[in-house]
Scaffold this motif. Structure first.
Motif, PDB file in Angstrom:
ATOM      1  N   GLU A   1       0.824  -1.209   0.000  1.00 18.59           N
ATOM      2  CA  GLU A   1       0.000   0.000   0.000  1.00 18.59           C
ATOM      3  C   GLU A   1       0.861   1.262   0.000  1.00 18.59           C
ATOM      4  O   GLU A   1       0.539   2.240  -0.658  1.00 18.59           O
ATOM      5  CB  GLU A   1      -0.968  -0.005   1.179  1.00 18.59           C
ATOM      6  N   ARG A   2       1.962   1.249   0.743  1.00 18.02           N
ATOM      7  CA  ARG A   2       2.876   2.410   0.740  1.00 18.02           C
ATOM      8  C   ARG A   2       3.462   2.627  -0.651  1.00 18.02           C
ATOM      9  O   ARG A   2       3.566   3.752  -1.125  1.00 18.02           O
ATOM     10  CB  ARG A   2       3.983   2.220   1.776  1.00 18.02           C
ATOM     11  N   LEU A   3       3.812   1.533  -1.319  1.00 20.24           N
ATOM     12  CA  LEU A   3       4.342   1.625  -2.675  1.00 20.24           C
ATOM     13  C   LEU A   3       3.294   2.204  -3.623  1.00 20.24           C
ATOM     14  O   LEU A   3       3.586   3.083  -4.435  1.00 20.24           O
ATOM     15  CB  LEU A   3       4.789   0.240  -3.163  1.00 20.24           C
ATOM     16  N   LEU A   4       2.051   1.745  -3.500  1.00 21.79           N
ATOM     17  CA  LEU A   4       0.985   2.237  -4.370  1.00 21.79           C
ATOM     18  C   LEU A   4       0.644   3.694  -4.097  1.00 21.79           C
ATOM     19  O   LEU A   4       0.326   4.441  -5.029  1.00 21.79           O
ATOM     20  CB  LEU A   4      -0.260   1.353  -4.237  1.00 21.79           C
TER      21      LEU A   4
ATOM     22  N   ALA B   1      -1.331  -1.864 -11.390  1.00 21.72           N
ATOM     23  CA  ALA B   1      -0.126  -2.054 -10.581  1.00 21.72           C
ATOM     24  C   ALA B   1      -0.427  -2.932  -9.366  1.00 21.72           C
ATOM     25  O   ALA B   1       0.371  -3.803  -9.007  1.00 21.72           O
ATOM     26  CB  ALA B   1       0.433  -0.703 -10.138  1.00 21.72           C
ATOM     27  N   ARG B   2      -1.584  -2.714  -8.739  1.00 24.77           N
ATOM     28  CA  ARG B   2      -1.951  -3.519  -7.572  1.00 24.77           C
ATOM     29  C   ARG B   2      -2.074  -4.995  -7.954  1.00 24.77           C
ATOM     30  O   ARG B   2      -1.517  -5.858  -7.280  1.00 24.77           O
ATOM     31  CB  ARG B   2      -3.262  -3.021  -6.972  1.00 24.77           C
ATOM     32  N   ARG B   3      -2.772  -5.289  -9.062  1.00 24.61           N
ATOM     33  CA  ARG B   3      -2.919  -6.683  -9.497  1.00 24.61           C
ATOM     34  C   ARG B   3      -1.563  -7.291  -9.833  1.00 24.61           C
ATOM     35  O   ARG B   3      -1.265  -8.425  -9.450  1.00 24.61           O
ATOM     36  CB  ARG B   3      -3.845  -6.770 -10.711  1.00 24.61           C
ATOM     37  N   PHE B   4      -0.744  -6.543 -10.565  1.00 24.33           N
ATOM     38  CA  PHE B   4       0.572  -7.030 -10.967  1.00 24.33           C
ATOM     39  C   PHE B   4       1.423  -7.350  -9.739  1.00 24.33           C
ATOM     40  O   PHE B   4       2.004  -8.427  -9.631  1.00 24.33           O
ATOM     41  CB  PHE B   4       1.264  -5.973 -11.843  1.00 24.33           C
ATOM     42  N   LEU B   5       1.483  -6.408  -8.806  1.00 25.98           N
ATOM     43  CA  LEU B   5       2.329  -6.601  -7.625  1.00 25.98           C
ATOM     44  C   LEU B   5       1.794  -7.711  -6.730  1.00 25.98           C
ATOM     45  O   LEU B   5       2.574  -8.506  -6.204  1.00 25.98           O
ATOM     46  CB  LEU B   5       2.460  -5.294  -6.849  1.00 25.98           C
ATOM     47  N   GLN B   6       0.488  -7.780  -6.544  1.00 22.97           N
ATOM     48  CA  GLN B   6      -0.075  -8.845  -5.719  1.00 22.97           C
ATOM     49  C   GLN B   6       0.224 -10.209  -6.311  1.00 22.97           C
ATOM     50  O   GLN B   6       0.605 -11.130  -5.592  1.00 22.97           O
ATOM     51  CB  GLN B   6      -1.588  -8.660  -5.554  1.00 22.97           C
ATOM     52  N   GLN B   7       0.109 -10.340  -7.619  1.00 21.77           N
ATOM     53  CA  GLN B   7       0.386 -11.615  -8.272  1.00 21.77           C
ATOM     54  C   GLN B   7       1.851 -11.986  -8.106  1.00 21.77           C
ATOM     55  O   GLN B   7       2.178 -13.104  -7.718  1.00 21.77           O
ATOM     56  CB  GLN B   7       0.043 -11.542  -9.753  1.00 21.77           C
ATOM     57  N   HIS B   8       2.737 -11.044  -8.379  1.00 21.35           N
ATOM     58  CA  HIS B   8       4.161 -11.359  -8.340  1.00 21.35           C
ATOM     59  C   HIS B   8       4.691 -11.473  -6.922  1.00 21.35           C
ATOM     60  O   HIS B   8       5.578 -12.287  -6.663  1.00 21.35           O
ATOM     61  CB  HIS B   8       4.946 -10.332  -9.152  1.00 21.35           C
ATOM     62  N   LEU B   9       4.179 -10.713  -6.004  1.00 22.05           N
ATOM     63  CA  LEU B   9       4.639 -10.829  -4.625  1.00 22.05           C
ATOM     64  C   LEU B   9       4.161 -12.127  -3.998  1.00 22.05           C
ATOM     65  O   LEU B   9       4.870 -12.744  -3.223  1.00 22.05           O
ATOM     66  CB  LEU B   9       4.194  -9.622  -3.799  1.00 22.05           C
ATOM     67  N   THR B  10       2.966 -12.570  -4.369  1.00 19.79           N
ATOM     68  CA  THR B  10       2.458 -13.852  -3.887  1.00 19.79           C
ATOM     69  C   THR B  10       3.307 -14.988  -4.441  1.00 19.79           C
ATOM     70  O   THR B  10       3.687 -15.898  -3.706  1.00 19.79           O
ATOM     71  CB  THR B  10       0.982 -14.042  -4.300  1.00 19.79           C
ATOM     72  N   GLU B  11       3.626 -14.900  -5.729  1.00 13.42           N
ATOM     73  CA  GLU B  11       4.473 -15.929  -6.348  1.00 13.42           C
ATOM     74  C   GLU B  11       5.870 -15.908  -5.743  1.00 13.42           C
ATOM     75  O   GLU B  11       6.462 -16.950  -5.504  1.00 13.42           O
ATOM     76  CB  GLU B  11       4.556 -15.709  -7.855  1.00 13.42           C
ATOM     77  N   ALA B  12       6.402 -14.708  -5.480  1.00 11.23           N
ATOM     78  CA  ALA B  12       7.750 -14.605  -4.917  1.00 11.23           C
ATOM     79  C   ALA B  12       7.794 -15.159  -3.504  1.00 11.23           C
ATOM     80  O   ALA B  12       8.767 -15.799  -3.108  1.00 11.23           O
ATOM     81  CB  ALA B  12       8.204 -13.148  -4.920  1.00 11.23           C
TER      82      ALA B  12
ATOM     83  N   ARG C   1      13.881 -14.692  -4.426  1.00 15.28           N
ATOM     84  CA  ARG C   1      13.283 -13.448  -3.945  1.00 15.28           C
ATOM     85  C   ARG C   1      13.203 -12.484  -5.110  1.00 15.28           C
ATOM     86  O   ARG C   1      14.197 -12.169  -5.735  1.00 15.28           O
ATOM     87  CB  ARG C   1      14.134 -12.848  -2.833  1.00 15.28           C
ATOM     88  N   TRP C   2      12.001 -12.010  -5.388  1.00 14.55           N
ATOM     89  CA  TRP C   2      11.811 -11.049  -6.472  1.00 14.55           C
ATOM     90  C   TRP C   2      11.810  -9.663  -5.887  1.00 14.55           C
ATOM     91  O   TRP C   2      11.046  -9.342  -4.990  1.00 14.55           O
ATOM     92  CB  TRP C   2      10.496 -11.327  -7.199  1.00 14.55           C
ATOM     93  N   THR C   3      12.667  -8.789  -6.378  1.00 21.82           N
ATOM     94  CA  THR C   3      12.804  -7.453  -5.802  1.00 21.82           C
ATOM     95  C   THR C   3      11.887  -6.444  -6.451  1.00 21.82           C
ATOM     96  O   THR C   3      11.720  -5.357  -5.927  1.00 21.82           O
ATOM     97  CB  THR C   3      14.254  -6.941  -5.960  1.00 21.82           C
ATOM     98  N   GLY C   4      11.292  -6.772  -7.586  1.00 23.85           N
ATOM     99  CA  GLY C   4      10.395  -5.834  -8.244  1.00 23.85           C
ATOM    100  C   GLY C   4      11.129  -4.774  -9.040  1.00 23.85           C
ATOM    101  O   GLY C   4      10.537  -3.826  -9.503  1.00 23.85           O
TER     102      GLY C   4
ATOM    103  N   SER D   1       1.828 -11.357 -18.807  1.00 23.27           N
ATOM    104  CA  SER D   1       0.970 -12.067 -17.853  1.00 23.27           C
ATOM    105  C   SER D   1       0.146 -11.108 -17.029  1.00 23.27           C
ATOM    106  O   SER D   1      -0.935 -11.434 -16.581  1.00 23.27           O
ATOM    107  CB  SER D   1       1.807 -12.963 -16.940  1.00 23.27           C
ATOM    108  N   ALA D   2       0.627  -9.894 -16.808  1.00 24.19           N
ATOM    109  CA  ALA D   2      -0.133  -8.914 -16.032  1.00 24.19           C
ATOM    110  C   ALA D   2      -0.957  -8.005 -16.927  1.00 24.19           C
ATOM    111  O   ALA D   2      -1.627  -7.114 -16.454  1.00 24.19           O
ATOM    112  CB  ALA D   2       0.823  -8.071 -15.197  1.00 24.19           C
ATOM    113  N   ASN D   3      -0.869  -8.232 -18.243  1.00 25.22           N
ATOM    114  CA  ASN D   3      -1.602  -7.419 -19.209  1.00 25.22           C
ATOM    115  C   ASN D   3      -1.245  -5.937 -19.056  1.00 25.22           C
ATOM    116  O   ASN D   3      -2.106  -5.082 -19.004  1.00 25.22           O
ATOM    117  CB  ASN D   3      -3.105  -7.645 -19.072  1.00 25.22           C
TER     118      ASN D   3
END
Length: 173
Positions: free
Chosen positions: A96-99, A124-135, A141-144, A154-156
């Protein structure tokens, strides 16, 4: 909420909202204002939690069309700008701070329209939630910090939101 209606209408028109959107927001404002009177809620007490209570009561009463809490964001921003309600609480999660920072950048640096900002923020929220969950579930560790073609696909991610220089590998795909 009555004393704020005309100023809110003017504010929405100045921000470029369509006549239909302004009408819908004023309808929501009127319905919430009536509910606030019935429940003895003052305008300075309005918050997303109070709006969620309003929505719950509407659903319980059998209303078919109930606006989401997000639909009241423009009203909350307006009331905050008028000094009626205080600043929102600080975001709790790192996401949320990032967003919040991303939204600030879209407003100040890109000068985008509100609806475009909302679209980019949701993306951005969908993309980050998907990738942070996968990470979190993977050993890597995915740093983004890096994007790759398959992550964007994949995030369209729209072309305007993609990085402009090349497509480095993110190390995940």
């Amino acid at each position: 909420m009555g004393p704020f209606v005309s100023d809110f209408r003017t504010s929405l028109s100045e921000q470029g909202y369509s006549v239909l959107a302004v009408g819908n927001m004023l309808t929501d404002m009127g319905a919430s204002g009536r509910w606030m009177q019935e429940h003895d809620v003052q305008p300075d007490q309005l918050s997303p939690a109070v709006i969620a209570d309003f929505r719950s009561d509407c659903v319980a009463a059998g209303r078919r069309k109930v606006s989401s809490v997000k639909c009241f964001a423009a009203l909350l921003r307006f009331l905050r700008g008028e000094g009626v309600i205080g600043d929102p609480p600080a975001p709790e999660s790192a996401l949320e701070r990032l967003l919040v920072g991303y939204r600030g950048w879209l407003v100040t640096e890109r000068s985008l329209a509100e609806m475009t900002i909302i679209r980019y923020e949701n993306l951005a929220r969908r993309f980050l939630q998907q990738h942070l969950t996968e990470a979190a579930s993977s050993s890597k560790r995915w740093t983004g910090r890096r994007w790759c073609r398959s992550c964007c696909a994949s995030a369209n991610v729209s072309a305007s939101a993609r990085p402009r220089a090349g497509w480095p590998s993110c190390g995940r795909c």
